[in-house]
Design an enzyme around this catalytic site. Sequence first.
Site, PDB file in Angstrom:
ATOM      1  N   ARG A   1       0.852  -6.449  12.632  1.00  0.00           N
ATOM      2  CA  ARG A   1       0.225  -5.827  13.805  1.00  0.00           C
ATOM      3  C   ARG A   1       0.061  -6.833  14.937  1.00  0.00           C
ATOM      4  NH1 ARG A   1      -3.595  -0.664  12.463  1.00  0.00           N
ATOM      5  NH2 ARG A   1      -2.091   0.357  11.088  1.00  0.00           N
TER       6      ARG A   1
ATOM      7  N   GLU B   1      -6.477  -0.864  15.305  1.00  0.00           N
ATOM      8  CA  GLU B   1      -7.086  -1.854  14.415  1.00  0.00           C
ATOM      9  C   GLU B   1      -6.096  -2.950  14.042  1.00  0.00           C
ATOM     10  OE1 GLU B   1      -8.251  -2.439   9.790  1.00  0.00           O
ATOM     11  OE2 GLU B   1      -8.122  -0.380  10.524  1.00  0.00           O
TER      12      GLU B   1
ATOM     13  N   ARG C   1       2.301   1.270  10.203  1.00  0.00           N
ATOM     14  CA  ARG C   1       1.793   1.689   8.899  1.00  0.00           C
ATOM     15  C   ARG C   1       2.919   1.543   7.886  1.00  0.00           C
ATOM     16  NH1 ARG C   1      -2.889   4.328   8.044  1.00  0.00           N
ATOM     17  NH2 ARG C   1      -3.033   4.838  10.250  1.00  0.00           N
TER      18      ARG C   1
ATOM     19  N   ARG D   1       0.840  -1.192   0.000  1.00  0.00           N
ATOM     20  CA  ARG D   1       0.000   0.000   0.000  1.00  0.00           C
ATOM     21  C   ARG D   1       0.879   1.247   0.000  1.00  0.00           C
ATOM     22  NH1 ARG D   1      -4.848  -1.802   4.242  1.00  0.00           N
ATOM     23  NH2 ARG D   1      -5.267  -3.798   3.202  1.00  0.00           N
TER      24      ARG D   1
ATOM     25  N   SER E   1     -10.282  -6.098  10.001  1.00  0.00           N
ATOM     26  CA  SER E   1     -11.492  -5.444   9.529  1.00  0.00           C
ATOM     27  C   SER E   1     -12.280  -6.471   8.742  1.00  0.00           C
ATOM     28  CB  SER E   1     -11.134  -4.244   8.645  1.00  0.00           C
ATOM     29  OG  SER E   1     -12.278  -3.481   8.332  1.00  0.00           O
TER      30      SER E   1
END
Length: 423
Positions: free
Chosen positions: A388, A347, A275, A260, A350
């Site tokens: 994560r 988070e 991130r 990403r 999801s």
Amino acid sequence: MHDIKAITQDPAVFDAALARRGILPLSGELIALDGERRAAVAQLQELQAGRNALAKRIGEAKRAKHDTSALEAEGGALRGQMEALEAEVPRLELLIRETLSAIPNVLDAAVPEGRDENANAEVKTWGKKPEFPFPPREHFEIGEKLGLMDFAGAAKLAGSRFTVLRGALARLERALGQFMLDTHTTQNGYTETVVPLLVNDSAMFGTGQLPKFAEDLFKTTDGRWLIPTAEVSLTNLVAGEILPAAQLPIRVTALTPCFRSEAGSAGRDVRGMLRQHQFSKVELVSITRPEESEAEHERMTTCAETILEALELPYRRMLLCAGDTGFSAVKTYDLEVWLPGQGMYREISSCSNTRAFQARRMNARYRMPEGKPDFVHTLNGSGVAVGRALIAVLENHQNEDGSVNVPAVLRPYMGGLERIAAL
């Protein structure tokens, strides 16, 4: 992707649904475009019928040795009108498709109102937050003190938002991914799948990444895209298919790198691994009949929760509000894991139900033994983000001396190692 017929039948409901996402009414524009398309199609059909009748008249005139020049001139004028309409109809169809493809999915009635994450609703919490007799460190402090997490080396190779892991931390990341895959395949009924990491425009469009989110993606020089999540590859396996109803539900999982660009995230989470441009994730995808998708959403979210519980990581389940729900989703649960170093939940998974939104973009359908094909429902979720999870393990299982206890479920994957200590 939305159904223009449904919009035409109930424009007020469609506009009200858009309003929940803060979007101005669009039904009038879409209905007008569809009206132009219908009129052009009808006119083209009328001209085609006229051309056929004219061709018959010309044939009869020729057989009777009559002059056909006037009729042929009329035919030339008809051809000109038809050529213009033959270009206009696909232009309007493309314009309607492009307009529809940029509109997000309609939200489920259960989704709470709100503009951003502050309006998300807590559904449940699990686990007790650990208490430490020392100030808990953040994951990058732990990793660097262990000598096993190298950001400078990664920056030398690729720039910011990359990480090099070594030794026991590299093995811990591998262990986490393998544990997740084993759990989802042996206990949760998912089929392990190896998928391409490079996909075409059609695949990205099918799951809703294109055209709206192109800036969040990495594109190769030959026109393919690095996947931002295995959802793209897994979901598009049914693109263009008509599946037997008895084959559903389909549940597949994959452990892949994800890529990403993190466009728009400048200044956010610049320290550590939270991130990244490249990270690993175990993805869960389900393909179901429409009446089964709501229950499947709950099931999928529970499957992701079992991973966090097995790793002894406190978490909470959040129902995302209207302003925080993703483009393709009608309803999303986020699982947020507790990070003691940050003193907050972040988070880690999801899980979304997109209903027929992606299926319509992909033309993915199913058929009952009797009846016409209908669109499947598609769901996707993280089961969970590996990087994560590593962060959460480091922070929740840290010791005062800088070492980290290995959760019991991971020890078989770590050669029996119970504690990761400094080199």
